[in-house]
Motif scaffolding. Sequence first.
Motif, short mmCIF file in Angstrom:
data_model
loop_
_atom_site.label_atom_id
_atom_site.label_comp_id
_atom_site.label_asym_id
_atom_site.label_seq_id
_atom_site.Cartn_x
_atom_site.Cartn_y
_atom_site.Cartn_z
N VAL A 43 -0.20 -39.73 0.69
CA VAL A 43 0.25 -40.00 -0.68
C VAL A 43 -0.54 -39.20 -1.70
CG1 VAL A 43 -1.29 -41.95 -1.18
CG2 VAL A 43 1.01 -41.90 -2.18
N VAL A 44 -1.78 -38.81 -1.34
CA VAL A 44 -2.65 -38.13 -2.30
C VAL A 44 -2.37 -36.63 -2.38
CG1 VAL A 44 -4.54 -37.52 -0.72
CG2 VAL A 44 -5.06 -38.13 -3.09
N ALA A 45 -1.56 -36.10 -1.44
CA ALA A 45 -1.37 -34.64 -1.34
C ALA A 45 -0.89 -34.02 -2.65
CB ALA A 45 -0.37 -34.33 -0.22
N ASN A 46 0.18 -34.57 -3.23
CA ASN A 46 0.73 -33.99 -4.44
C ASN A 46 -0.05 -34.36 -5.70
OD1 ASN A 46 2.80 -32.68 -3.13
ND2 ASN A 46 4.24 -34.37 -3.33
N ALA A 47 -0.99 -35.31 -5.57
CA ALA A 47 -1.75 -35.76 -6.73
C ALA A 47 -3.07 -35.01 -6.92
CB ALA A 47 -2.05 -37.26 -6.59
N LEU A 48 -3.52 -34.28 -5.90
CA LEU A 48 -4.85 -33.66 -5.96
C LEU A 48 -5.06 -32.74 -7.17
CD1 LEU A 48 -5.63 -32.94 -2.20
CD2 LEU A 48 -6.88 -34.44 -3.73
N PRO A 49 -4.12 -31.85 -7.50
CA PRO A 49 -4.36 -31.00 -8.68
C PRO A 49 -4.60 -31.80 -9.96
CG PRO A 49 -2.53 -30.15 -7.37
CD PRO A 49 -2.87 -31.50 -6.81
N ARG A 50 -3.83 -32.88 -10.16
CA ARG A 50 -3.99 -33.72 -11.36
C ARG A 50 -5.33 -34.46 -11.33
NH1 ARG A 50 0.19 -35.90 -14.31
NH2 ARG A 50 1.28 -34.01 -13.64
N ILE A 51 -5.72 -34.95 -10.15
CA ILE A 51 -7.00 -35.67 -10.01
C ILE A 51 -8.16 -34.75 -10.37
CG2 ILE A 51 -8.58 -36.76 -8.36
CD1 ILE A 51 -6.10 -37.71 -6.80
N ILE A 52 -8.14 -33.54 -9.82
CA ILE A 52 -9.23 -32.58 -10.07
C ILE A 52 -9.30 -32.22 -11.55
CG2 ILE A 52 -10.01 -30.22 -9.60
CD1 ILE A 52 -10.52 -32.24 -7.36
N ALA A 53 -8.14 -32.06 -12.18
CA ALA A 53 -8.11 -31.72 -13.61
C ALA A 53 -8.67 -32.87 -14.45
CB ALA A 53 -6.69 -31.40 -14.04
N ASP A 54 -8.27 -34.10 -14.16
CA ASP A 54 -8.70 -35.25 -14.96
C ASP A 54 -10.18 -35.56 -14.79
OD1 ASP A 54 -6.14 -35.47 -15.82
OD2 ASP A 54 -5.69 -37.39 -14.85
N LEU A 55 -10.71 -35.34 -13.58
CA LEU A 55 -12.11 -35.68 -13.31
C LEU A 55 -13.04 -34.46 -13.38
CD1 LEU A 55 -11.70 -38.18 -10.32
CD2 LEU A 55 -11.92 -38.69 -12.76
N LEU A 167 6.29 -37.98 -1.27
CA LEU A 167 7.32 -38.31 -2.26
C LEU A 167 6.84 -39.42 -3.19
CD1 LEU A 167 10.50 -38.26 0.02
CD2 LEU A 167 9.67 -36.46 -1.49
N ILE A 168 6.25 -40.48 -2.61
CA ILE A 168 5.73 -41.59 -3.42
C ILE A 168 4.62 -41.08 -4.34
CG2 ILE A 168 4.44 -43.77 -3.33
CD1 ILE A 168 5.91 -44.37 -0.70
N GLY A 169 3.73 -40.23 -3.78
CA GLY A 169 2.64 -39.68 -4.58
C GLY A 169 3.15 -38.87 -5.76
N GLY A 170 4.16 -38.04 -5.52
CA GLY A 170 4.74 -37.24 -6.60
C GLY A 170 5.33 -38.10 -7.69
N VAL A 171 6.05 -39.16 -7.31
CA VAL A 171 6.67 -40.06 -8.29
C VAL A 171 5.59 -40.78 -9.11
CG1 VAL A 171 8.02 -42.18 -8.57
CG2 VAL A 171 8.78 -40.42 -6.97
N LEU A 172 4.54 -41.26 -8.45
CA LEU A 172 3.47 -41.97 -9.14
C LEU A 172 2.77 -41.07 -10.16
CD1 LEU A 172 1.85 -43.94 -6.16
CD2 LEU A 172 3.22 -44.89 -8.01
N VAL A 173 2.48 -39.82 -9.74
CA VAL A 173 1.79 -38.88 -10.63
C VAL A 173 2.65 -38.54 -11.84
CG1 VAL A 173 0.91 -36.52 -10.83
CG2 VAL A 173 0.35 -37.90 -8.83
#
Length: 527
Positions: A43-55, A167-173
């Motif tokens: 689930v974290v795969a598509n969220a990693l770029p956003r996580i790195i940017a925010d933190l 897919l779930i990760g992308g929707v959540l992000v």
Amino acid sequence: MTATTEPVDSPKVSAGRMTHREVLQALSGLMVGMFVAILASTVVANALPRIIADLNGSQTVYTWIVTSELLAMTATVPLWGKMADLYSKKLLIQLSLGLFVLGSLVAGLTPNVEILLFSRVIQGVGAGGMTALAMIVMAAMIPPRELGRYAGVFGAVFGVGTIAGPLIGGVLVDTSWLGWRWCFLIGVPFSIISIVLLQRTLNLPVVRREAKIDWLGAALITAGVSTLLIWSSLAGHKFAWASGWTALMVVGGLVLLALAVWVESRVPEPIIPLKIFRSRTVALTTVASVLVGVALFGGTVFLSQYFQTSLGKSPTVAGLMSLPMILGLLISSTAAGALITKYGRWKIYLVAGAAVMTAGMLLLSTVDADTGVPLLSVYMAVLGTGVGMLMQNLVLAAQNDVPANELGAATSVLTFFRSMGGAIGVSALGAVLANRVTSLMTEKLGPAAATTGGGTAEVPDLSALPEPVLAIVRDAYATATSELFLIGAPIAFLALVAVVFIKEKPLHEVSGDERAEKEAAALTAMH
């Protein structure tokens, strides 16, 4: 040493075999837990770029958000397996889910990358317990002769979790009122549901005996494996493969593992009982598990990158494109399990699975930037079909060959070596991919290729590249990916050689718990 059987998990009479309905009820809690463990890694795969940017994290942190969980999961699997041979499996699996809940809550509320990495380690320890204990609990409830009919259900959960995760990760992000933190928090309610279901439905006896956990052996194994995995994830990026750091970490890791073997050969209750490797079946299935891990994870983890970089697909479409491989895995796993239950023969599916997996690797070694999706889907379905027949049944063969009191150790050993093979395969083949992409782009673009990102651990930003350069980048990634499968094919073939030499034995007609009770009674009678 004395042994007694106490039905500590339930007031129900434990000596009788669980009914089909009771097994399905208990499996419901296990399946929810497995779904959570799989979802956490995808689930974290598509969220990693956003996580790195925010933190405000770096590219190294990007890698370690994934690697830290994998390290913790791989290193702790043998410890969970050993504890399953000594303590309540029900309590342990609930403890692993509790750790996963704790790690998920900390990750979802993290203020910085340091706490996020720490929380991922906790998640990994919990996921390691869930991964090892799910198969151990199944073996305790269900005779090997009947295990096949239930294996397909777990295959389905694996497939759904793998496909749905990105897919779930992308929707959540992309949902403004949720965000990337829910990629971690979403697992919490599922884990709690699993704990409640297991408390209500899982009824297993516990064979209580005087025993000690070999904490020194556990520490040495964990330290040795972690050192080698850290080396394989950093080599080629932070320092050269042939360097002083490589020599230091490889020698250090091997020395720690050699000390672990020395300790394990001398303690009365080792984490990994070395005597189980006297069984040819366990030794060969362990070798095959390592090779499957290297070939499968090392090759397929880069398919999503190939879909996006070489074929120009979106992350969502790239996630859906893995469907043929998952369907192949589900169908072959379910069919092979049903046939094993019906006829009691299992070696033919190991041999056929390894052969088909090798063929799938060879087919995928022919892909390029112009390969059509229908043809690619066929190749992936072939690979998935081979893996479905092979992976689950390696565990079945090993479980069928060891005494009941070593079921946990044998199961966790196979899971451990497969995960370690996968982790080293991903790191080593990832370095091969990066170096090959760099050399291919240097040939076409000259030394300036390094500025496109092709020569680093980062994937180049395709939207920022001019069309001629874009075509070269796509072709370079396609060529490098196909060569990874060409490397993976002989590794898969070695797995075929290993399973050919496994001796087929009739499957036990009673569950692990019934065998354990008989063995405990025999031990008591001897004393």
